[in-house]
Design a protein around this motif. Structure first.
Motif, PDB file in Angstrom:
ATOM      1  N   UNK A  38       5.503  22.832  37.552  1.00 31.07           N
ATOM      2  CA  UNK A  38       6.056  21.593  37.108  1.00 31.07           C
ATOM      3  C   UNK A  38       5.221  20.152  37.071  1.00 31.07           C
ATOM      4  N   UNK A  39       3.699  20.642  36.906  1.00 27.75           N
ATOM      5  CA  UNK A  39       2.628  19.694  36.952  1.00 27.75           C
ATOM      6  C   UNK A  39       1.849  19.904  35.470  1.00 27.75           C
ATOM      7  N   UNK A  40       1.630  19.079  34.717  1.00 24.33           N
ATOM      8  CA  UNK A  40       0.721  19.169  33.555  1.00 24.33           C
ATOM      9  C   UNK A  40      -0.778  19.551  33.939  1.00 24.33           C
ATOM     10  N   UNK A  41      -1.357  20.310  33.435  1.00 25.92           N
ATOM     11  CA  UNK A  41      -2.714  20.380  33.476  1.00 25.92           C
ATOM     12  C   UNK A  41      -3.377  20.518  31.995  1.00 25.92           C
ATOM     13  N   UNK A  42      -4.852  20.222  32.353  1.00 29.81           N
ATOM     14  CA  UNK A  42      -5.483  20.193  30.795  1.00 29.81           C
ATOM     15  C   UNK A  42      -6.753  20.964  31.005  1.00 29.81           C
ATOM     16  N   UNK A  43      -7.148  21.691  29.895  1.00 26.96           N
ATOM     17  CA  UNK A  43      -8.670  22.328  30.105  1.00 26.96           C
ATOM     18  C   UNK A  43      -9.786  21.311  30.089  1.00 26.96           C
ATOM     19  N   UNK A  44     -10.562  21.396  31.290  1.00 25.84           N
ATOM     20  CA  UNK A  44     -11.497  20.446  31.589  1.00 25.84           C
ATOM     21  C   UNK A  44     -12.215  20.069  30.470  1.00 25.84           C
ATOM     22  N   UNK A  45     -13.007  20.951  29.696  1.00 24.36           N
ATOM     23  CA  UNK A  45     -14.143  20.619  28.975  1.00 24.36           C
ATOM     24  C   UNK A  45     -13.409  20.164  27.658  1.00 24.36           C
ATOM     25  N   UNK A  46     -12.388  20.677  26.956  1.00 21.56           N
ATOM     26  CA  UNK A  46     -12.085  20.081  25.800  1.00 21.56           C
ATOM     27  C   UNK A  46     -11.471  18.565  25.927  1.00 21.56           C
ATOM     28  N   UNK A  47     -10.864  18.693  27.111  1.00 20.36           N
ATOM     29  CA  UNK A  47     -10.097  17.076  27.520  1.00 20.36           C
ATOM     30  C   UNK A  47     -11.208  16.175  27.608  1.00 20.36           C
ATOM     31  N   UNK A  48     -12.190  16.479  28.373  1.00 20.12           N
ATOM     32  CA  UNK A  48     -13.319  15.414  28.807  1.00 20.12           C
ATOM     33  C   UNK A  48     -14.176  15.150  27.478  1.00 20.12           C
ATOM     34  N   UNK A  49     -14.635  16.360  26.714  1.00 20.95           N
ATOM     35  CA  UNK A  49     -15.402  15.815  25.335  1.00 20.95           C
ATOM     36  C   UNK A  49     -14.542  15.251  24.383  1.00 20.95           C
ATOM     37  N   UNK A  50     -13.126  15.347  24.196  1.00 18.10           N
ATOM     38  CA  UNK A  50     -12.301  14.659  23.542  1.00 18.10           C
ATOM     39  C   UNK A  50     -12.385  13.206  23.768  1.00 18.10           C
ATOM     40  N   UNK A  51     -12.649  12.645  25.065  1.00 16.62           N
ATOM     41  CA  UNK A  51     -12.711  11.462  25.469  1.00 16.62           C
ATOM     42  C   UNK A  51     -14.169  10.899  25.465  1.00 16.62           C
ATOM     43  N   UNK A  52     -15.076  11.623  24.884  1.00 15.76           N
ATOM     44  CA  UNK A  52     -16.602  11.361  24.955  1.00 15.76           C
ATOM     45  C   UNK A  52     -17.574  11.405  26.185  1.00 15.76           C
ATOM     46  N   UNK A  53     -16.948  12.100  27.039  1.00 11.74           N
ATOM     47  CA  UNK A  53     -17.594  12.411  28.217  1.00 11.74           C
ATOM     48  C   UNK A  53     -18.639  13.772  27.953  1.00 11.74           C
ATOM     49  N   UNK A  54     -19.741  13.428  28.778  1.00 12.64           N
ATOM     50  CA  UNK A  54     -20.874  14.619  28.960  1.00 12.64           C
ATOM     51  C   UNK A  54     -20.499  15.517  29.930  1.00 12.64           C
ATOM     52  N   UNK A  55     -20.673  16.866  29.435  1.00 12.17           N
ATOM     53  CA  UNK A  55     -20.328  17.997  30.633  1.00 12.17           C
ATOM     54  C   UNK A  55     -21.705  18.671  30.837  1.00 12.17           C
ATOM     55  N   UNK A  56     -21.710  18.863  32.067  1.00 14.25           N
ATOM     56  CA  UNK A  56     -22.996  19.314  32.866  1.00 14.25           C
ATOM     57  C   UNK A  56     -22.526  20.445  34.042  1.00 14.25           C
ATOM     58  N   UNK A  57     -23.412  21.427  34.110  1.00 17.32           N
ATOM     59  CA  UNK A  57     -23.184  22.373  35.413  1.00 17.32           C
ATOM     60  C   UNK A  57     -24.252  22.323  35.976  1.00 17.32           C
ATOM     61  N   UNK A  58     -24.281  22.331  37.608  1.00 15.98           N
ATOM     62  CA  UNK A  58     -25.295  22.475  38.234  1.00 15.98           C
ATOM     63  C   UNK A  58     -25.374  23.955  38.835  1.00 15.98           C
ATOM     64  N   UNK A  59     -26.171  24.683  38.151  1.00 13.28           N
ATOM     65  CA  UNK A  59     -26.213  26.032  38.678  1.00 13.28           C
ATOM     66  C   UNK A  59     -26.430  26.452  40.139  1.00 13.28           C
ATOM     67  N   UNK A  60     -27.174  25.511  40.889  1.00 11.51           N
ATOM     68  CA  UNK A  60     -27.486  25.664  42.284  1.00 11.51           C
ATOM     69  C   UNK A  60     -26.453  25.686  42.917  1.00 11.51           C
ATOM     70  N   UNK A  61     -25.495  24.426  43.115  1.00 17.22           N
ATOM     71  CA  UNK A  61     -24.000  24.206  43.361  1.00 17.22           C
ATOM     72  C   UNK A  61     -23.018  24.644  43.037  1.00 17.22           C
ATOM     73  N   UNK A  62     -22.867  25.031  41.461  1.00 15.68           N
ATOM     74  CA  UNK A  62     -21.807  25.522  40.725  1.00 15.68           C
ATOM     75  C   UNK A  62     -20.601  24.159  40.380  1.00 15.68           C
ATOM     76  N   UNK A  63     -21.176  23.154  40.904  1.00 16.43           N
ATOM     77  CA  UNK A  63     -20.555  21.710  40.405  1.00 16.43           C
ATOM     78  C   UNK A  63     -20.414  21.668  38.992  1.00 16.43           C
ATOM     79  N   UNK A  64     -19.266  21.179  38.268  1.00 17.70           N
ATOM     80  CA  UNK A  64     -19.076  21.078  36.977  1.00 17.70           C
ATOM     81  C   UNK A  64     -19.035  19.583  37.085  1.00 17.70           C
ATOM     82  N   UNK A  65     -19.303  18.856  36.011  1.00 19.22           N
ATOM     83  CA  UNK A  65     -19.379  17.483  36.282  1.00 19.22           C
ATOM     84  C   UNK A  65     -19.133  16.913  34.623  1.00 19.22           C
ATOM     85  N   UNK A  66     -18.379  15.871  34.740  1.00 20.13           N
ATOM     86  CA  UNK A  66     -18.048  15.112  33.184  1.00 20.13           C
ATOM     87  C   UNK A  66     -18.540  13.534  33.499  1.00 20.13           C
ATOM     88  N   UNK A  67     -19.237  12.988  32.921  1.00 21.78           N
ATOM     89  CA  UNK A  67     -19.939  11.837  32.873  1.00 21.78           C
ATOM     90  C   UNK A  67     -19.926  10.831  31.885  1.00 21.78           C
TER      91      UNK A  67
END
Length: 402
Positions: free
Chosen positions: A53-82
């Motif tokens: 019942x909730x709306x979800x969006x694909x993180x990469x396409x969503x943030x890239x469409x808003x102009x965010x820079x996507x990065x991934x930290x291999x050591x921590x596995x954290x995905x970031x949009x900035x």
């Protein structure tokens, strides 16, 4: 990073399961998939899905469409949009979203694990929309989800606010809890006769924290017949009762210069209206002679009545008379003029350029008790003579921009 948020987890620890931050909608049919718009324009390439019942969006396409820079930290596995000082982080398959800004960090504990579909992590739209600076509106009948950026369509109203405040410094443009309301008077000053050659108000940067709160930097450029100046202010604004108002303001830059043709203007005044320009200089000297001799009656007689009215309206508890008598009783100020020339001469307004030597013999040891500065002195004509209104130091340029 996890250590950074332990305290937040203990205080917040709010499970955002299906409510209140999830968009509650019915499952859309395959024939009518959800369409997304951002500020009225279709968000291409981003197809939202419904989960519980909730709306979800694909993180990469969503943030890239808003102009965010996507990065991934291999050591921590954290995905970031900035972008724009905001960083949103998560681990695919985890249950927490992290939001970092220059001022704070917040952790959002989700009720479910972040789903991964076909190798792509999906995030709950309501939360990431808010973290990105968007309100989220669902229209069930049209099967649309609309994102509206905080402040969208507010540019004209905000620019009008900061323009009017700069021109008037009236408390009517301040929030109800702004402390400046206690000493700014809502008094209409007469429109100046001095011609304005150019006036620009530029909003250099603006950041909305919500639909009712923003911070912005504004540059003012005002070139008149006697002065070219540039000012930069930082403002914090809030929306009260449907109108933007100023909560905080800080003057961070000032530059002032005389126009290149001011010398020619002074010579033209001296040639074409010698008697009137002489009267201006004579009355100005009368004012300063009265001030230096602490002659209260004559000082008041040659002070612009509008200045006295404005003071009494703004302060109230201390009248202009009381203030000036207090200055004479407790200080020993002297103002010596040099090189005075009339650079503007209107029907009821004049401007004199002069050097001013200020001193106060009552200052103690180790404290500057004198100063020399170049000034523009404004005079207004009233009661049959010219009256001192204010003087503007041309030596006060400063730059506190970080």
């Amino acid at each position: 990073m996890i250590r950074k948020y332990v305290a937040i987890f203990m205080m917040v620890c709010v499970l955002l399961s299906a409510a209140p931050l999830a968009v509650q909608i019915q499952t859309a049919s395959a024939a009518q998939p959800l369409q997304m718009t951002v500020d009225g324009k279709k968000m291409a390439g981003v197809t939202p899905i419904l989960k519980s019942g909730a709306v979800y969006v694909p993180y990469r396409k969503f943030f890239e469409a808003l102009g965010y820079k996507i990065s991934t930290d291999p050591a921590t596995k954290y995905i970031s949009a900035e972008d724009y000082g905001t960083k949103i982080s998560f681990i695919a398959g985890g249950d927490t979203l992290y939001s970092d800004t220059a001022l704070s960090g917040t952790a959002y504990v989700l009720g479910d694990k972040i789903p991964v579909i076909n190798g792509q992590a999906y995030l709950p739209l309501r939360i990431v929309g808010q973290l990105s600076g968007y309100s989220v509106v669902y229209d069930k009948s049209r099967a649309t989800v609309a994102l509206k950026s905080y402040g969208f369509g507010q540019e004209s109203a905000i620019k009008e606010l900061v323009t009017r405040y700069y021109e008037t410094y009236s408390p009517r443009y301040l929030t109800s809890n702004n402390l400046k309301r206690g000493y700014l008077a809502d008094v209409e000053w007469p429109v100046s006769e001095i011609p304005v050659r150019d006036f620009q108000v530029n909003v250099d940067d603006i950041h909305f924290y919500s639909v009712t709160e923003a911070k912005l930097q504004v540059t003012y450029i005002k070139n008149s017949a006697v002065l070219s100046r540039e000012d930069v202010y930082d403002y914090g604004i809030h929306k009260e009762n449907g109108k933007w108002r100023i909560a905080t303001d800080e003057w961070i830059y000032n530059r002032m210069e005389l126009p290149a043709d001011i010398g020619q203007q002074a010579e033209a005044i001296k040639r074409h209206d010698p008697d009137k320009q002489k009267a201006v200089l004579t009355d100005l000297n009368i004012y300063f002679d009265a001030y230096n001799s602490e002659n209260f009656a004559l000082t008041k007689q040659y002070t612009d009545p509008e200045v006295i009215t404005h003071w009494n309206a703004a302060v109230g508890s201390v009248t202009w008379d009381d203030k000036q008598k207090g200055v004479f009783a407790n200080a020993d100020e002297r103002y010596l003029l040099s090189g005075g020339r009339v650079v503007y001469l209107g029907e009821k307004e004049a401007v004199v350029q002069a050097g001013i030597h200020w001193s106060d013999a009552t200052y103690g040891d180790g404290v500057d008790s004198e100063d020399d500065y170049e000034a523009l002195i404004i005079l207004k004509y009233n009661n049959g003579h010219w009256n001192y209104s204010e003087d503007i130091s041309l030596d006060q340029d400063f730059d506190d921009q970080s």
